[in-house]
Write a protein that holds these residues in place. Structure first.
Motif, short mmCIF file in Angstrom:
data_model
loop_
_atom_site.label_atom_id
_atom_site.label_comp_id
_atom_site.label_asym_id
_atom_site.label_seq_id
_atom_site.Cartn_x
_atom_site.Cartn_y
_atom_site.Cartn_z
N PHE A 56 1.01 -1.15 0.08
CA PHE A 56 -0.02 0.03 0.01
C PHE A 56 0.94 1.03 0.11
O PHE A 56 2.18 1.30 0.05
CB PHE A 56 -0.91 -0.02 1.30
CG PHE A 56 -0.39 0.22 2.58
CD1 PHE A 56 -0.01 1.32 2.96
CD2 PHE A 56 0.18 -0.92 3.34
CE1 PHE A 56 0.62 1.57 4.28
CE2 PHE A 56 0.76 -0.87 4.42
CZ PHE A 56 0.81 0.49 5.02
N ALA A 57 0.26 2.49 -0.14
CA ALA A 57 0.79 3.81 -0.15
C ALA A 57 0.40 4.37 0.87
O ALA A 57 -0.77 4.41 1.09
CB ALA A 57 0.92 4.40 -1.65
N SER A 58 0.92 5.33 1.35
CA SER A 58 0.42 6.62 2.15
C SER A 58 1.11 7.84 2.18
O SER A 58 2.18 8.02 1.80
CB SER A 58 0.70 6.10 3.80
OG SER A 58 2.05 5.81 3.87
N GLY A 59 0.16 8.81 2.35
CA GLY A 59 0.47 10.26 2.09
C GLY A 59 0.50 10.90 3.24
O GLY A 59 -0.43 10.72 4.16
N GLY A 60 1.37 11.67 3.57
CA GLY A 60 1.45 12.72 4.93
C GLY A 60 1.14 14.12 4.76
O GLY A 60 0.83 14.74 3.88
N MET A 61 0.72 14.78 6.15
CA MET A 61 0.43 16.20 6.13
C MET A 61 1.45 17.07 5.40
O MET A 61 1.13 18.12 4.96
CB MET A 61 0.06 16.40 7.38
CG MET A 61 -0.05 17.85 7.84
SD MET A 61 -1.95 18.35 7.28
CE MET A 61 -2.84 17.40 8.43
N ASP A 62 2.79 16.51 5.46
CA ASP A 62 3.81 17.14 4.92
C ASP A 62 4.24 17.18 3.42
O ASP A 62 5.16 17.75 3.02
CB ASP A 62 5.13 16.95 5.78
CG ASP A 62 5.46 15.65 5.93
OD1 ASP A 62 4.79 14.77 5.16
OD2 ASP A 62 6.44 15.09 6.42
N ALA A 89 -0.22 18.85 2.37
CA ALA A 89 -1.07 17.45 2.58
C ALA A 89 -1.40 16.91 1.42
O ALA A 89 -2.18 17.40 0.48
CB ALA A 89 -1.88 17.72 3.66
N ILE A 90 -1.35 15.58 1.51
CA ILE A 90 -1.86 14.80 0.42
C ILE A 90 -3.12 14.12 0.79
O ILE A 90 -3.15 13.19 1.80
CB ILE A 90 -0.81 13.31 0.20
CG1 ILE A 90 0.51 14.06 -0.40
CG2 ILE A 90 -1.46 12.69 -0.77
CD1 ILE A 90 1.69 13.05 -0.62
N TRP A 91 -4.16 14.46 0.48
CA TRP A 91 -5.46 14.16 0.91
C TRP A 91 -5.90 12.91 0.55
O TRP A 91 -7.00 12.29 1.15
CB TRP A 91 -6.64 15.57 0.80
CG TRP A 91 -6.32 16.58 1.63
CD1 TRP A 91 -5.89 17.93 1.10
CD2 TRP A 91 -6.24 16.76 3.06
NE1 TRP A 91 -5.78 18.70 2.50
CE2 TRP A 91 -5.91 17.97 3.63
CE3 TRP A 91 -6.44 15.79 4.19
CZ2 TRP A 91 -5.95 18.17 4.81
CZ3 TRP A 91 -6.24 16.04 5.28
CH2 TRP A 91 -5.93 17.39 5.64
N ASP A 92 -5.59 12.61 -0.87
CA ASP A 92 -6.32 11.42 -1.32
C ASP A 92 -5.18 10.81 -2.25
O ASP A 92 -4.43 11.54 -2.81
CB ASP A 92 -7.63 11.70 -2.08
CG ASP A 92 -8.52 10.45 -2.31
OD1 ASP A 92 -8.15 9.38 -1.69
OD2 ASP A 92 -9.62 10.59 -3.15
#
Length: 225
Positions: A56-62, A89-92
């Motif tokens: 999976f991939a994840s995005g952060g507020m930074d 931030a990466i929201w989606d």
């Protein structure tokens, strides 16, 4: 079940419903399987790979983008990291159904598409054999105009965060209204890009808002780790 003490922005099951992924970076199968730590700020989005259940991939507020593999052949460390994928931030995020591309949407008003390099390609990758010239420390300045307070942030929080994120030394000359930067050419370029995006966004907001933000503002909407 588990109740989190910290903020949880999003949870999502993998396609086969075996794993539950939350932005508190914990995964479950009726019990806690693992605790993953890789982000320096809040995790704001996640997306399981459509074909591989442990990826999976994840995005952060930074704006950081991480790629994970928690299967038998994986680890509890990120398999790949893109520190400056977005300026905010990466929201989606969403994988292509074939699994070869990942789309990310951010608060920096950009949508980006990501794919793995072909075998043998080094495009977008850091050169591990970086020569001494590339690692040489340089000095640069950036004019801030009336936005000195924005770059400094409340009690210096914004400029401290930028130094930690980019590995540079920074100082705001409030008399000359310039940002002084010390670092490699790559680091300086990254700072100028991020500060430029911040100032452009603030200027656009001022044009749309009566009164705007004054020179002494302590606006700290620029998020980074």
């Amino acid at each position: 079940s588990r109740i989190f003490c910290n903020r949880v922005f999003k949870t999502k099951y993998a396609n086969d419903v075996k794993y539950l992924r939350s932005t508190h970076t914990r995964c479950f199968l009726r019990r806690e399987l693992c605790s993953l730590k890789g982000h320096h700020k809040e995790v704001t989005s996640i997306a399981w790979h459509p074909l591989y259940e442990s990826v999976f991939a994840s995005g952060g507020m930074d704006g950081t983008l991480l790629y994970w593999n928690i299967g038998p052949k994986g680890t509890e460390e990120p398999a790949a990291r893109v520190p400056f994928a977005h300026d905010m931030a990466i929201w989606d995020m969403k994988w292509h159904p074939a699994g070869h591309a990942l789309a990310t949407g951010s608060n920096d008003r950009q949508t980006k598409f990501w794919a793995r390099n072909r075998l043998g390609s080094t495009i977008g990758l850091d050169d591990e054999d970086e020569d001494e010239e590339a690692a040489e420390i340089h000095s640069a300045e950036m004019e801030l105009g009336n936005h000195v307070g924005i770059v400094i942030g409340r009690r210096g929080a914004t400029i401290i965060s930028m130094q930690r994120a980019t590995g540079t030394k920074m100082h705001v000359d409030q008399v000359r209204k310039v940002l002084q930067i010390e670092g490699t050419l790559k680091q300086i370029s990254s700072v100028k890009k991020r500060v430029g995006a911040l100032l452009e966004r603030v200027s656009n907001d001022n044009e749309q808002r009566p009164g705007g933000v004054g020179p002494g503002s302590s606006y700290t909407g620029f998020s980074m780790y």
